[in-house]
Enzyme design. Structure first.
Site, PDB file in Angstrom:
ATOM      1  N   ARG A 259       0.839  -1.192   0.000  1.00  0.00           N
ATOM      2  CA  ARG A 259       0.000   0.000   0.000  1.00  0.00           C
ATOM      3  C   ARG A 259       0.876   1.244   0.000  1.00  0.00           C
ATOM      4  O   ARG A 259       1.802   1.346   0.804  1.00  0.00           O
ATOM      5  CB  ARG A 259      -0.921  -0.004   1.228  1.00  0.00           C
ATOM      6  CG  ARG A 259      -1.786  -1.256   1.240  1.00  0.00           C
ATOM      7  CD  ARG A 259      -2.786  -1.292   2.372  1.00  0.00           C
ATOM      8  NE  ARG A 259      -3.578  -2.527   2.259  1.00  0.00           N
ATOM      9  CZ  ARG A 259      -4.566  -2.858   3.061  1.00  0.00           C
ATOM     10  NH1 ARG A 259      -4.929  -2.050   4.037  1.00  0.00           N
ATOM     11  NH2 ARG A 259      -5.219  -3.992   2.888  1.00  0.00           N
ATOM     12  N   ARG A 274       1.358   1.559  10.161  1.00  0.00           N
ATOM     13  CA  ARG A 274       0.991   1.916   8.787  1.00  0.00           C
ATOM     14  C   ARG A 274       2.230   1.752   7.930  1.00  0.00           C
ATOM     15  O   ARG A 274       3.128   2.593   7.958  1.00  0.00           O
ATOM     16  CB  ARG A 274       0.495   3.364   8.756  1.00  0.00           C
ATOM     17  CG  ARG A 274      -0.168   3.785   7.469  1.00  0.00           C
ATOM     18  CD  ARG A 274      -0.710   5.203   7.567  1.00  0.00           C
ATOM     19  NE  ARG A 274      -1.755   5.322   8.587  1.00  0.00           N
ATOM     20  CZ  ARG A 274      -3.016   4.911   8.434  1.00  0.00           C
ATOM     21  NH1 ARG A 274      -3.385   4.372   7.296  1.00  0.00           N
ATOM     22  NH2 ARG A 274      -3.888   5.046   9.399  1.00  0.00           N
ATOM     23  N   GLU A 351      -7.195  -0.531  14.660  1.00  0.00           N
ATOM     24  CA  GLU A 351      -7.848  -1.486  13.764  1.00  0.00           C
ATOM     25  C   GLU A 351      -6.912  -2.642  13.413  1.00  0.00           C
ATOM     26  O   GLU A 351      -5.775  -2.427  13.006  1.00  0.00           O
ATOM     27  CB  GLU A 351      -8.277  -0.756  12.489  1.00  0.00           C
ATOM     28  CG  GLU A 351      -9.061  -1.646  11.541  1.00  0.00           C
ATOM     29  CD  GLU A 351      -9.475  -0.911  10.262  1.00  0.00           C
ATOM     30  OE1 GLU A 351      -9.643   0.331  10.321  1.00  0.00           O
ATOM     31  OE2 GLU A 351      -9.611  -1.582   9.233  1.00  0.00           O
ATOM     32  N   SER A 354     -10.969  -6.242   9.421  1.00  0.00           N
ATOM     33  CA  SER A 354     -12.271  -5.732   9.011  1.00  0.00           C
ATOM     34  C   SER A 354     -12.987  -6.850   8.277  1.00  0.00           C
ATOM     35  O   SER A 354     -12.355  -7.761   7.748  1.00  0.00           O
ATOM     36  CB  SER A 354     -12.123  -4.500   8.132  1.00  0.00           C
ATOM     37  OG  SER A 354     -11.712  -4.878   6.852  1.00  0.00           O
ATOM     38  N   ARG A 393      -0.036  -5.647  12.268  1.00  0.00           N
ATOM     39  CA  ARG A 393      -0.839  -5.081  13.358  1.00  0.00           C
ATOM     40  C   ARG A 393      -1.043  -6.083  14.491  1.00  0.00           C
ATOM     41  O   ARG A 393      -1.084  -5.690  15.662  1.00  0.00           O
ATOM     42  CB  ARG A 393      -2.171  -4.572  12.816  1.00  0.00           C
ATOM     43  CG  ARG A 393      -1.925  -3.391  11.875  1.00  0.00           C
ATOM     44  CD  ARG A 393      -3.029  -2.399  11.876  1.00  0.00           C
ATOM     45  NE  ARG A 393      -2.688  -1.259  11.027  1.00  0.00           N
ATOM     46  CZ  ARG A 393      -3.563  -0.403  10.509  1.00  0.00           C
ATOM     47  NH1 ARG A 393      -4.868  -0.577  10.750  1.00  0.00           N
ATOM     48  NH2 ARG A 393      -3.168   0.607   9.786  1.00  0.00           N
TER      49      ARG A 393
END
Length: 425
Positions: A259, A274, A351, A354, A393
RNA sequence: GGAGAGGUGGCAGAGUGGCCGAAUGCACCGGUCUUGAAAACCGGCGUACCGCAAGGUACCGGGGGUUCGAAUCCCCCCCUCUCCGCCA
């Protein structure tokens, strides 16, 4: 993508939905353009019909009747070409608006413009109370030589990192842990490509060559690095027609995720929260095209995500994502936010997974359909995706939650059979 | 990287300018037969769009072109497969 007919039949609902999701799009213009388009199609079809009839007469026509017929045919061809060109312009404008319209929304999803409107559904676990000042994962990693950010930056730039020593074994253990769980849940296991064609990314709902894209594209090719195995798992059945009786398909995939994090600079850039590359085990579902079927699968994905974090012993909360934060494809989205003691002042939820129900939004773009016995034609299947373990994460949560006063880190029991050690430091 | 072959309906596979939205087989659906099933036989069976409907139009990898008319001819692109080379 929503069905164009559906949009035109439910203009007010679609408009309200766009507003709720913070998408500014001119639905009325779309409806008007479609009317124009339909008129043109009717006209063109009629002209083509005439042309076909004339063409069919020619082989039978006498020699002296032919030139006039040929001339008529030529005139019709030119007229059709003109109208066709206008039609293509209109269809391009329709597509431009159409593709920006997001999926419809589950009636229970909280309405609101951003994250702050999202609703916490429940919490699990006990937030650890430390009788010392807890360190964040960056400090802990430094102390045990687990992550080399400098080497990552030298070799690939900011946002890349090397995992080292026990962190390597932790990543592998987390992957094994997730894969084993998903195999037990009867998922078909995959290791997917880390690249995919741009058309696949677009079908899933990414925009690979846009200005503010999240996606790394490969120069002089139509390939991009995947941001998630959702892309490769969903894309795997592009253009396929499935038998509704074989649904739902429960698929799991392991891939790297890349990303660019365009526009995210300066936001939580510390550590591996991130990053530009990480490893992830993803769940993907293809279900029958009913809300009952996909809703049930959605809750199952969420259940599995929760069980994975419960197994690790990491406290978390479940978030029902607000309309403004759903992204275009999701009909409803649940996030797991794990407690991260080193995040913010005195810890915060961050987070970690998801789970999205995309109903038929992706399937329509990817053209993934199913056939139902005794029913004419095909319907678009429903697709869902959810994170099993996003390693970077999960690693943060493990390091920070299980740190001890002496700086050592206790490894969750469920990972020990793969790590081979029960403590770092 | 080099050489070749090929992309047609759910699948397989015919089809080289009008009689082709497309033979045939398999699969699938309905029927006959059978105690039931299988086999056999009969019939049906692509997708999308426009239209209130009747009906019409489009679609043979994608895009352009030639022609009154293109799955079929021409150009460009994409993809797949096979062989050779290189390589973990």
């Amino acid at each position: 993508m929503l069905d164009l007919q559906y949009i035109c039949d439910h203009v007010e609902e679609v408009k309200r939905n766009c507003r709720n999701r913070g998408v500014d799009v001119d639905v009325d213009a779309l409806v008007a353009l479609r009317g124009e388009r339909n008129g043109l199609i009717t006209q063109i079809d009629e002209l083509r019909h005439q042309q076909k009839q004339i063409s069919a007469q020619i082989p039978k026509a006498s020699g002296d009747a032919r030139p006039a017929l040929i001339e008529q045919g030529r005139a019709l061809r030119e007229r059709i070409q003109e109208l066709q060109q206008r039609l293509e312009e209109i269809e391009a404008r329709i597509r431009e608006i159409h593709r920006r319209i997001p999926n419809m929304t589950h009636p229970d999803a909280p309405v609101g413009s951003d994250e702050s409107a999202s609703v916490e559904i429940r919490r699990w676990g006990t937030i650890p109370q430390f009788d010392f000042q807890p360190r964040d994962h960056v400090e802990l990693a430094a102390r045990h030589d687990l992550i080399d950010f400098e080497a990552g930056a030298r070799v690939a730039g900011h946002g890349f990192y090397y995992l080292k020593n026990e962190a390597v074994l932790l990543e592998l253990a987390l992957v094994q842990y997730a894969i084993e769980k998903l195999r037990d849940e009867n998922f078909v296991l995959h290791i997917t490509p880390d690249l995919a064609r741009d058309e696949i990314l677009e079908g899933i709902g990414f925009h690979p060559r846009d200005d503010a894209t999240q996606i790394y594209s490969i120069e002089n090719s139509t390939l991009s690095l995947v941001a998630t195995a959702e892309i490769t798992l969903g894309g795997a059945l592009k253009d396929q027609i499935l038998d509704v009786e074989q649904l739902p398909l429960r698929w799991a995939g392991l891939s790297h995720c890349f990303r660019t994090e365009a526009g995210a600079h300066g936001r939580a850039t510390r550590g591996i929260y991130r990053v530009h590359q990480f490893t992830k085990v993803e769940m993907f579902g293809f279900t029958a095209p009913t809300l009952e079927a996909s809703d049930a699968f959605h809750h199952e994905i969420l259940r599995i995500e929760e069980e994975l974090f419960q197994g690790l012993g990491i406290p978390y909360r479940v978030i029902d994502t607000a309309t403004g934060d759903l992204g275009a494809p999701a009909y409803r989205k649940f996030d797991l936010e794990a407690w991260m003691p080193g995040r913010g002042e005195g810890g915060a939820f961050g987070e970690v997974t998801s789970a999205s129900n995309c109903t038929d939004y992706q399937a329509r773009r990817l053209n993934i359909r199913c056939r139902t016995p005794g029913r004419k034609g095909t319907q678009f299947v429903h697709t869902l995706n959810g994170t099993a373990i996003a390693v970077s994460r999960a690693l943060i949560a493990i390091l920070e939650n299980f740190q001890q006063a002496d700086g050592s880190i206790v490894v969750p029991d469920v990972l020990r059979k793969w790590t081979g050690f029960d403590r770092i430091g």
